[in-house]
Design an enzyme around this catalytic site. Structure first.
Site, short mmCIF file in Angstrom:
data_model
loop_
_atom_site.label_atom_id
_atom_site.label_comp_id
_atom_site.label_asym_id
_atom_site.label_seq_id
_atom_site.Cartn_x
_atom_site.Cartn_y
_atom_site.Cartn_z
N ILE A 1 0.78 -1.19 0.02
CA ILE A 1 0.08 -0.01 0.17
C ILE A 1 0.95 1.51 -0.19
CG2 ILE A 1 -2.04 -1.17 0.98
CD1 ILE A 1 0.13 1.09 3.17
N ASP A 2 2.08 1.15 0.35
CA ASP A 2 3.15 2.39 0.45
C ASP A 2 3.39 2.87 -0.88
OD1 ASP A 2 3.26 1.95 3.42
OD2 ASP A 2 4.56 0.69 3.15
N ARG B 1 4.97 3.95 5.42
CA ARG B 1 6.11 3.46 5.97
C ARG B 1 7.12 4.69 6.17
NH1 ARG B 1 9.27 -1.40 4.60
NH2 ARG B 1 7.56 -2.60 5.83
#
Length: 392
Positions: free
Chosen positions: A136-137, A184
């Protein structure tokens, strides 16, 4: 015993990771025949314990259901392997008669797969290795975007508008809302909050991505400006925003908890910022932290993301069939006004332990919106977004 393809899932799950798994299984069945696909239960951690499951007998209807099942159906893990672990993993794979290895994951998974590929070559083990991108980053290098991103971007864009409606309605009680989203070390997810914004008064009023050094004075000034301009503020921040010194916002408020790759898991920057807003500006502030909901909500899935995730799984198997190894499937955006992609292959050493940051020009200079360039990049991945009617 027939040679097998072994597949596993790793890292933070996404809403479309099982579409990739379904693509791997379907393509492997077409190539090898049924009964020759094994799944690692909880990734390489489970494989080290000999925990495998037969996937080759799943029916077409099973795969159809799997495709729209959120999170990692095989179970995931976050385990940094030692050299001894790599050697033991090779032994486990040989015991399974594994000839082909597919890992569905992100940066850390690419590192694991790359090390496994090199170790197999050194040991004289003819194991072909391929990675299906997943995060998803949206921070993997060598690809235009990553499966999983379109869906979380759709979720964040949608719920930011919904939360903004709530903040506007409740401004007499709580004037400010801070939404802390995943990412992140990158702001791709936070930036998605601006995709459904159509007017200057629409939420979010502030977007602060992980790439931008955090300054409390500038942040409070932006909040104060929004309060003066529209009477309330909905703010979206990355979970890993950092001060100019490099210290994570919220890092000093809790004991440190890290995973085996050294990634922090215990931050609460939204809580820290809400307290600062209340103390410095004298207004009430709340925070929302969607957490894993944002990466596992099938209700907000992007159909483009779902289809591309399955395609990536299928193409990983095709790459192995064609003799490739030590590669990750990548997406290449085709030129022209109509969105389209082609798939390619990237060597794992170009992907492992690297991050693709979001360009600063994707955000508006006032940090209250995203640029047209970002909309052009992200909207084809997301799909149609909500449009609400304001009365006051």
């Amino acid at each position: 015993m027939s040679q097998k393809l072994v597949v596993g899932q790793s890292g933070g799950a996404t809403v479309v990771i099982n579409a990739s798994l379904a693509g791997v299984i379907a393509a492997a069945n077409e190539w090898l025949g049924h009964g020759r696909v094994a799944g690692m239960v909880h990734g390489v951690e489970g494989a080290l314990g000999g925990n495998f499951v037969d996937l080759g007998q799943l029916s077409a209807s099973d795969l159809c259901l799997l495709r729209r099942t959120p999170s990692a159906a095989l179970g995931s893990c976050r385990l940094k392997l030692s050299d001894d672990d790599i050697a033991r993993l090779l032994d486990r794979l040989q015991a399974q008669q594994a000839r082909w290895f597919v890992y569905i994951g992100g940066n850390d998974s690419a590192d694991t797969a790359d090390r496994l590929s090199h170790a197999a070559k050194s040991a004289g083990y003819a194991l072909q290795v391929a990675v299906v991108p997943k995060t998803i980053d949206n921070d993997l290098v060598g690809t235009d975007h990553c499966p999983g991103y379109g869906s979380i971007a759709r979720y964040v864009a949608s719920v930011t508008q919904e939360a903004g409606c709530d903040t506007a309605a409740m401004r007499k009680v709580d004037q400010v809302k801070v939404i802390e989203v995943m990412g992140r070390n990158t702001g791709w997810v936070a930036a998605a909050a601006g995709l459904a914004k159509r007017h200057p008064e629409d939420p979010p009023q502030v977007i602060w991505p992980a790439e931008l050094p955090f300054c409390i004075d500038r942040f409070l000034s932006l909040v104060e400006n929004s309060l003066e301009r529209v009477g309330h503020a909905t703010i979206v921040i990355s979970e890993t925003i950092r001060y100019g010194s490099g210290e994570l916002v919220g890092a000093s408020s809790r004991p440190e908890v890290v995973d085996s790759f050294g990634h922090r898991r215990d931050l609460r920057p939204a809580d820290v910022l809400c307290r600062a807003i209340s103390q410095k500006l004298g207004v009430r502030a709340r925070w929302d932290r969607p957490g894993t909901l944002q990466r596992s909500s099938m209700a907000y899935v992007s159909e483009v993301d779902l289809a591309e995730a399955e395609l990536a799984g299928r193409d990983a198997v095709r790459a192995l069939r064609d003799g490739h190894s030590g590669v990750m499937v990548s997406f290449l955006r085709t030129p022209g006004p109509v969105y389209g992609i082609e798939t390619g292959l990237v060597p794992l050493e170009r992907v492992a332990n690297r991050e693709r940051k979001m360009p600063h020009e994707f955000l508006a200079k006032d940090l209250g919106d995203v640029s047209d360039a970002f909309r052009a990049y992200a909207m084809p991945l997301v799909g149609e977004l909500p449009h609400f009617r304001r009365l006051i």
